[in-house]
Design a protein around this motif. Structure first.
Motif, PDB file in Angstrom:
ATOM      1  N   PRO A  19     -21.399  35.071   3.049  1.00  0.00           N
ATOM      2  CA  PRO A  19     -20.065  35.438   3.405  1.00  0.00           C
ATOM      3  C   PRO A  19     -19.390  34.480   4.655  1.00  0.00           C
ATOM      4  CG  PRO A  19     -22.396  36.727   4.823  1.00  0.00           C
ATOM      5  CD  PRO A  19     -22.901  35.794   3.453  1.00  0.00           C
ATOM      6  N   ARG A  20     -18.147  34.889   4.199  1.00  0.00           N
ATOM      7  CA  ARG A  20     -17.147  33.787   4.844  1.00  0.00           C
ATOM      8  C   ARG A  20     -16.922  34.314   6.128  1.00  0.00           C
ATOM      9  NH1 ARG A  20     -12.730  33.514   1.302  1.00  0.00           N
ATOM     10  NH2 ARG A  20     -11.811  34.924   3.440  1.00  0.00           N
ATOM     11  N   SER A  21     -17.448  33.183   7.349  1.00  0.00           N
ATOM     12  CA  SER A  21     -17.596  33.039   8.480  1.00  0.00           C
ATOM     13  C   SER A  21     -15.763  33.874   9.180  1.00  0.00           C
ATOM     14  CB  SER A  21     -17.522  32.023   9.776  1.00  0.00           C
ATOM     15  OG  SER A  21     -16.646  31.228   9.513  1.00  0.00           O
ATOM     16  N   LEU A  22     -15.810  33.848  10.544  1.00  0.00           N
ATOM     17  CA  LEU A  22     -14.661  35.538  10.505  1.00  0.00           C
ATOM     18  C   LEU A  22     -14.049  34.148  10.789  1.00  0.00           C
ATOM     19  CD1 LEU A  22     -12.915  37.538  11.595  1.00  0.00           C
ATOM     20  CD2 LEU A  22     -14.114  36.614  13.585  1.00  0.00           C
ATOM     21  N   TYR A  45      -9.902  33.867   9.224  1.00  0.00           N
ATOM     22  CA  TYR A  45      -9.168  33.739  10.162  1.00  0.00           C
ATOM     23  C   TYR A  45      -8.177  32.759   9.805  1.00  0.00           C
ATOM     24  CZ  TYR A  45      -7.025  33.902  14.853  1.00  0.00           C
ATOM     25  OH  TYR A  45      -5.860  33.987  15.478  1.00  0.00           O
ATOM     26  N   ARG A  46      -8.837  31.510  10.099  1.00  0.00           N
ATOM     27  CA  ARG A  46      -7.887  31.088   9.885  1.00  0.00           C
ATOM     28  C   ARG A  46      -6.743  30.424   8.676  1.00  0.00           C
ATOM     29  NH1 ARG A  46     -11.668  26.852   8.631  1.00  0.00           N
ATOM     30  NH2 ARG A  46     -13.121  26.939  11.138  1.00  0.00           N
ATOM     31  N   GLU A  47      -8.389  31.281   7.202  1.00  0.00           N
ATOM     32  CA  GLU A  47      -7.353  31.483   5.882  1.00  0.00           C
ATOM     33  C   GLU A  47      -5.802  31.966   6.005  1.00  0.00           C
ATOM     34  OE1 GLU A  47     -10.360  32.208   2.980  1.00  0.00           O
ATOM     35  OE2 GLU A  47     -11.250  30.373   3.211  1.00  0.00           O
ATOM     36  N   ALA A  48      -6.216  33.571   6.346  1.00  0.00           N
ATOM     37  CA  ALA A  48      -4.699  33.871   6.809  1.00  0.00           C
ATOM     38  C   ALA A  48      -3.503  33.857   7.601  1.00  0.00           C
ATOM     39  CB  ALA A  48      -5.812  34.987   7.884  1.00  0.00           C
ATOM     40  N   LEU A  49      -3.893  32.796   8.360  1.00  0.00           N
ATOM     41  CA  LEU A  49      -3.193  32.045   8.789  1.00  0.00           C
ATOM     42  C   LEU A  49      -2.664  31.384   7.593  1.00  0.00           C
ATOM     43  CD1 LEU A  49      -4.767  31.401  12.831  1.00  0.00           C
ATOM     44  CD2 LEU A  49      -2.598  32.887  11.971  1.00  0.00           C
ATOM     45  N   ALA A  50      -2.655  30.233   7.364  1.00  0.00           N
ATOM     46  CA  ALA A  50      -2.306  29.507   6.609  1.00  0.00           C
ATOM     47  C   ALA A  50      -2.028  30.029   5.146  1.00  0.00           C
ATOM     48  CB  ALA A  50      -3.483  28.755   6.318  1.00  0.00           C
ATOM     49  N   SER A  51      -2.137  31.275   4.780  1.00  0.00           N
ATOM     50  CA  SER A  51      -1.433  32.288   3.672  1.00  0.00           C
ATOM     51  C   SER A  51       0.104  32.282   4.642  1.00  0.00           C
ATOM     52  CB  SER A  51      -2.311  33.211   3.676  1.00  0.00           C
ATOM     53  OG  SER A  51      -2.854  34.002   4.079  1.00  0.00           O
ATOM     54  N   THR A  54      -4.624  26.259  17.421  1.00  0.00           N
ATOM     55  CA  THR A  54      -4.742  26.527  18.714  1.00  0.00           C
ATOM     56  C   THR A  54      -4.537  28.210  18.562  1.00  0.00           C
ATOM     57  OG1 THR A  54      -2.807  25.230  19.075  1.00  0.00           O
ATOM     58  CG2 THR A  54      -2.644  27.153  20.165  1.00  0.00           C
ATOM     59  N   TYR A  55      -4.224  28.865  18.202  1.00  0.00           N
ATOM     60  CA  TYR A  55      -4.909  30.156  17.165  1.00  0.00           C
ATOM     61  C   TYR A  55      -6.214  30.321  16.821  1.00  0.00           C
ATOM     62  CZ  TYR A  55      -0.510  32.384  17.014  1.00  0.00           C
ATOM     63  OH  TYR A  55       0.615  33.307  17.587  1.00  0.00           O
ATOM     64  N   GLU A  56      -7.016  29.625  16.711  1.00  0.00           N
ATOM     65  CA  GLU A  56      -8.628  29.554  16.550  1.00  0.00           C
ATOM     66  C   GLU A  56      -9.404  29.072  17.484  1.00  0.00           C
ATOM     67  OE1 GLU A  56     -11.832  26.758  13.661  1.00  0.00           O
ATOM     68  OE2 GLU A  56      -9.917  27.015  12.996  1.00  0.00           O
ATOM     69  N   ARG A  57      -8.399  28.407  18.620  1.00  0.00           N
ATOM     70  CA  ARG A  57      -9.675  27.621  19.689  1.00  0.00           C
ATOM     71  C   ARG A  57      -9.384  29.258  20.292  1.00  0.00           C
ATOM     72  NH1 ARG A  57      -7.173  22.914  19.132  1.00  0.00           N
ATOM     73  NH2 ARG A  57      -4.980  23.465  20.203  1.00  0.00           N
ATOM     74  N   TRP A  58      -7.926  29.757  20.597  1.00  0.00           N
ATOM     75  CA  TRP A  58      -8.491  31.171  21.717  1.00  0.00           C
ATOM     76  C   TRP A  58      -9.141  32.150  20.665  1.00  0.00           C
ATOM     77  CZ3 TRP A  58      -6.811  31.119  25.933  1.00  0.00           C
ATOM     78  CH2 TRP A  58      -5.717  29.975  26.569  1.00  0.00           C
ATOM     79  N   LEU A  59      -9.545  32.165  19.574  1.00  0.00           N
ATOM     80  CA  LEU A  59     -10.100  33.450  19.240  1.00  0.00           C
ATOM     81  C   LEU A  59     -11.935  32.357  19.458  1.00  0.00           C
ATOM     82  CD1 LEU A  59     -11.681  35.587  17.249  1.00  0.00           C
ATOM     83  CD2 LEU A  59     -11.560  33.838  14.984  1.00  0.00           C
ATOM     84  N   ARG A  60     -11.700  31.379  19.385  1.00  0.00           N
ATOM     85  CA  ARG A  60     -13.415  31.341  19.701  1.00  0.00           C
ATOM     86  C   ARG A  60     -13.661  31.263  21.381  1.00  0.00           C
ATOM     87  NH1 ARG A  60     -16.061  27.787  16.012  1.00  0.00           N
ATOM     88  NH2 ARG A  60     -14.190  26.914  14.147  1.00  0.00           N
ATOM     89  N   ARG A  61     -12.715  31.193  21.859  1.00  0.00           N
ATOM     90  CA  ARG A  61     -12.524  31.391  23.296  1.00  0.00           C
ATOM     91  C   ARG A  61     -13.229  32.569  23.751  1.00  0.00           C
ATOM     92  NH1 ARG A  61      -8.840  28.119  27.046  1.00  0.00           N
ATOM     93  NH2 ARG A  61      -9.925  29.239  28.583  1.00  0.00           N
ATOM     94  N   ARG A 105     -19.175  38.879  20.450  1.00  0.00           N
ATOM     95  CA  ARG A 105     -19.565  39.610  19.929  1.00  0.00           C
ATOM     96  C   ARG A 105     -18.627  39.556  18.836  1.00  0.00           C
ATOM     97  NH1 ARG A 105     -18.435  43.741  23.924  1.00  0.00           N
ATOM     98  NH2 ARG A 105     -17.998  45.152  22.945  1.00  0.00           N
ATOM     99  N   HIS A 106     -18.928  40.498  17.481  1.00  0.00           N
ATOM    100  CA  HIS A 106     -17.681  40.993  16.568  1.00  0.00           C
ATOM    101  C   HIS A 106     -16.384  41.519  17.401  1.00  0.00           C
ATOM    102  CE1 HIS A 106     -15.584  41.270  12.974  1.00  0.00           C
ATOM    103  NE2 HIS A 106     -16.302  40.397  12.366  1.00  0.00           N
ATOM    104  N   PRO A 107     -15.199  41.308  16.874  1.00  0.00           N
ATOM    105  CA  PRO A 107     -13.507  42.482  17.263  1.00  0.00           C
ATOM    106  C   PRO A 107     -13.720  43.222  17.252  1.00  0.00           C
ATOM    107  CG  PRO A 107     -13.286  39.841  16.427  1.00  0.00           C
ATOM    108  CD  PRO A 107     -15.047  39.946  16.312  1.00  0.00           C
TER     109      PRO A 107
END
Length: 138
Positions: free
Chosen positions: A5-8, A12-18, A28-35, A43-45
């Motif tokens: 299974p692909r990681s969240l 997330y990165r693919e959804a932004l790129a698409s 930047t958004y990925e860093r915010w998600l990680r934080r 915990r899962h969102p």
């Protein structure tokens, strides 16, 4: 053959790129998600909602003293996650302690102050500024 299974984060990165987000925005958004995930002990969102988002954004404003624009950027990253990727309404986000916006007062010189500055100028600077003032004020 089973696929992993692909990681969240990857999804997330693919959804932004698409959606044609800029590379730097994606990073930047990925860093915010990680934080956000680290702040809530990974915990899962889907297990979290408005309370956790409010807690994270309040933490940024109060403890990390980020600027209002930085806090808004973090919020945008999380809203993308919940609304676009997970298709979940994050709920009420009104309880967030907002970062303070700096007070920006315009600097305007009075006519007397402009004259005082112009009187201090010499040579070409005085000529150029004098001409500009003549054109501007006739």
């Amino acid at each position: 053959m089973e696929t992993q299974p692909r990681s969240l984060i990857a999804v997330y990165r693919e959804a932004l790129a698409s959606r044609h987000y800029a590379r730097r925005t994606i990073e930047t958004y990925e860093r915010w998600l990680r934080r956000f995930l680290r702040f809530h002990q990974m915990r899962h969102p889907r297990q979290m909602g408005s309370q956790e988002i409010n807690a994270f954004l309040t933490h940024l404003a109060v403890n990390e003293q980020v600027s209002a624009s930085t806090q808004n950027q973090a919020l945008a990253a999380l809203l993308f996650l919940y609304k676009r990727l997970l298709e979940i309404d994050p709920g009420d986000l009104d309880g967030v302690v907002r970062a303070r916006r700096p007070k920006r007062l315009p600097v305007v010189l009075s006519v007397m102050e402009v004259r005082a500055v112009l009187q201090q100028l010499e040579g070409p600077s005085a000529l150029v500024c004098g001409c500009c003032m003549a054109v501007a004020y006739g």
